[in-house]
Design a protein around this motif. Structure first.
Motif, mmCIF file in Angstrom:
data_model
loop_
_atom_site.group_PDB
_atom_site.id
_atom_site.type_symbol
_atom_site.label_atom_id
_atom_site.label_comp_id
_atom_site.label_asym_id
_atom_site.label_seq_id
_atom_site.Cartn_x
_atom_site.Cartn_y
_atom_site.Cartn_z
ATOM 1 N N UNK A 108 0.836 -1.206 0.000
ATOM 2 C CA UNK A 108 0.000 0.000 0.000
ATOM 3 C C UNK A 108 0.868 1.252 0.000
ATOM 4 N N UNK A 109 1.921 1.287 0.791
ATOM 5 C CA UNK A 109 2.790 2.463 0.814
ATOM 6 C C UNK A 109 3.486 2.662 -0.524
ATOM 7 N N UNK A 110 3.788 1.573 -1.222
ATOM 8 C CA UNK A 110 4.419 1.735 -2.541
ATOM 9 C C UNK A 110 3.460 2.374 -3.544
ATOM 10 N N UNK A 111 2.158 2.185 -3.314
ATOM 11 C CA UNK A 111 1.162 2.796 -4.199
ATOM 12 C C UNK A 111 1.104 4.314 -4.028
ATOM 13 N N UNK A 112 1.574 4.841 -2.901
ATOM 14 C CA UNK A 112 1.416 6.260 -2.628
ATOM 15 C C UNK A 112 2.376 7.134 -3.426
ATOM 16 N N UNK A 113 3.192 6.513 -4.274
ATOM 17 C CA UNK A 113 4.045 7.297 -5.167
ATOM 18 C C UNK A 113 3.220 8.065 -6.190
ATOM 19 N N UNK A 114 2.016 7.566 -6.440
ATOM 20 C CA UNK A 114 1.187 8.167 -7.478
ATOM 21 C C UNK A 114 -0.271 7.888 -7.122
ATOM 22 N N UNK A 115 -1.174 8.784 -7.509
ATOM 23 C CA UNK A 115 -2.592 8.570 -7.211
ATOM 24 C C UNK A 115 -3.243 7.599 -8.184
ATOM 25 N N UNK A 116 -2.498 7.098 -9.136
ATOM 26 C CA UNK A 116 -3.048 6.190 -10.144
ATOM 27 C C UNK A 116 -3.632 4.935 -9.502
ATOM 28 N N UNK A 117 -2.922 4.353 -8.525
ATOM 29 C CA UNK A 117 -3.333 3.060 -7.979
ATOM 30 C C UNK A 117 -4.617 3.179 -7.159
ATOM 31 N N UNK A 118 -4.715 4.241 -6.343
ATOM 32 C CA UNK A 118 -5.967 4.449 -5.605
ATOM 33 C C UNK A 118 -7.138 4.651 -6.560
#
Length: 526
Positions: A132-142
């Motif tokens: 989940x923290x790796x997803x916070x590099x970009x709003x694309x994943x959320x």
């Protein structure tokens, strides 16, 4: 993992084939080539070729087989078409090297793809906190996670979560519209991790149920022994030539507070799963698999470095929460403004329609006015003609009035002359002569005088029945005179019925003879 397969011999690797950019590139293969490399921003390993190079080279094979709804709408689908089976089958038709698909959008349909395509399916996964923290590099994943909520036939637990947290707000069908909608309305930390962890649990269960093998990245990079065991297991599945020597995956250090936050959210998700279609055994199997590969998070940083990292993550979560509040507030304001604009546009449209209608009515009124004016002109002409006829009739009436007055004067004069004549001596002297003349006319059967004379005589005779009968007998001797007298008195009569004594007894004959005598009727056989 994609890089490991790509550099090995004997494989043709397709990176993220079921991707919205690939569906978008079905009309133009050049859309697969991004203007700027994304490896650095997404922390992916450096590649000597673009991610979609193999897909671009085989564009003619799959361009007519992929549809946009396969990417997200078919995320959990058991339908072959919607799940993307025709698209993968078109790539399998490429002869030569063994195809490998590295795709993160198939974790909800592994069973469907394995059922229809066969092959070996490897489920690659990582612990949820670091992922989940790796997803916070970009709003694309959320944003992508929220678009998954628009898939057809959502799992029951995911549908309940979306309804409880009101996570589905976009009312569009296309990816681009949904992406823009959700990007401007980000979730806070709690909702973001809740949705992510629900999808993470569903994906791991799908891997446990249908994948041929599962590779945990944390275990793969934990030690050389673990990497060697995974390599050996893959060889038994017919997948050889892989080198994991440079595989690595960073592990973060979490405070007790962060662990408590994650675990509280995860407990709520577990409850929701068991309240839907999951059994306790299925949940325990997922948690056991996670525990089996739980990474050992050794704190090797200096204490001040650890504290600094924790503070940065805390600030990041606060930023996520505040950004969610601000963006959603602005989004609501934008919605209100958009609704106001739509309302004004609707009013403007109605006003234009009303104006056009009024213009049409004015045009019709103008036409009616022209017709009315023409009718008035016709009526004016007719009125002129009527006035002329009236004047002519008035003149004729005046002439007739004058003539009538003259005739009235003549009548008065004649009446005066008649009155004077009756008062004259000669009129009185000739009165007996005029009486004789009337008598002669009556006797001759002429004029009304005859009828008056006969009626007067009849009235006088009625007083004397015997005399009346005698006169009748006398008149019958002259039939023409009798008939004329009867017609003059009573009008035309039918021939009187013949009265006969046939069939009568003596007393009846006597009565009959008496009546006939009184009536002056001859009786046959009397």
């Amino acid at each position: 993992m994609f890089s490991v397969f790509r550099r090995a011999q004997g494989y043709r690797c397709y990176y993220e084939p079921l991707h919205e950019r690939v569906a978008w590139a079905a009309e133009d293969s050049e859309r697969l080539m991004p203007e700027q490399p994304e490896s650095d921003r997404l922390r992916h390993p450096n590649q000597n070729r673009p991610y979609f190079q193999e897909l671009k080279e085989s564009w003619n094979l799959w361009k007519d087989a992929i549809t946009p709804d396969m990417v997200y709408h078919g995320y959990f689908s058991q339908d072959s078409q919607l799940a993307g089976v025709p698209f993968y089958r078109s790539l399998l038709s490429d002869s030569g090297l063994q195809p490998v698909f590295s795709d993160c959008r198939t974790s909800g349909r592994i069973g469907t793809l394995k059922r229809d395509l066969r092959g070996v399916h490897i489920f690659l996964w990582r612990n949820p906190w670091d992922q989940w923290w790796s997803y916070q590099l970009d709003d694309y994943f959320d944003v992508a996670n929220r678009i998954i909520l628009h898939a057809q036939a959502l799992p029951e637990a995911l549908a309940q979560l979306a309804e409880q947290r009101q996570l589905i707000t976009g009312q569009h069908d296309g990816y681009s519209e949904l992406h823009d909608w959700y990007r401007s309305r980000p979730l806070d930390f709690c909702d973001s991790y809740t949705l992510f962890y629900m999808l993470w649990c569903l994906a791991l269960k799908e891997g446990l149920d249908h994948a041929d093998y599962r590779v945990n990245i944390d275990s793969l990079t934990a030690s050389d022994a673990d990497a060697e065991k995974i390599r050996a297991d893959l060889v038994e599945l017919g997948i050889a030539g892989l080198d994991f020597s440079d595989a690595h995956c960073p592990l973060a250090t979490y405070s007790e507070q962060e662990r408590a936050e994650f675990e509280a959210i995860e407990a709520a998700v577990h409850t929701l799963l068991t309240q839907s279609q999951w059994t306790n055994g299925e949940l325990e199997a997922v948690l056991a698999e996670r525990e089996l590969h739980r990474p050992l998070r050794a704190t090797i940083e200096a204490p001040h470095m650890t504290e600094q990292l924790l503070r940065q993550r805390d600030l990041t979560k606060r930023h996520i929460n505040s950004r969610s509040v601000v963006c959603n507030t602005w989004a609501e304001l934008v919605n209100e403004k958009a609704e106001s604009i739509q309302s004004l546009e609707a009013q403007h449209t109605r006003a234009q329609q009303s104006l056009r209608q009024q213009n049409d009515e004015l045009a019709e009124g103008g036409q009616r006015l022209i017709l009315t004016q023409a009718a008035l002109e016709v009526l004016a002409d007719e009125r002129g003609q009527s006035n002329a006829l009236l004047e002519q009739a008035t003149a004729q009436a005046e002439q007739l009035s004058l003539l009538s007055n003259a005739r009235a004067q003549e009548v008065q004069a004649l009446k005066g002359m008649y009155t004077a004549l009756q008062a004259s001596l000669s009129w009185r002297l000739t009165a007996p002569l005029r009486g004789l003349t009337k008598l002669a006319q009556a006797l001759a059967g002429q004029g009304l005088a005859r009828e008056e004379l006969l009626r007067g005589a009849a009235r006088n005779l009625a007083r004397y029945p015997r005399l009346s009968r005698a006169v009748r007998r006398l008149l019958r001797l002259v039939p023409p005179v009798y008939t004329r007298v009867i017609v003059a008195l009573d009008g035309p009569h039918e021939k009187p019925p013949e009265i006969s004594q046939a069939g009568l007894n003596d007393r009846a004959r006597e009565i009959h003879k008496g009546l006939a005598g009184r009536l002056g009727v001859d009786v046959e056989g009397s």
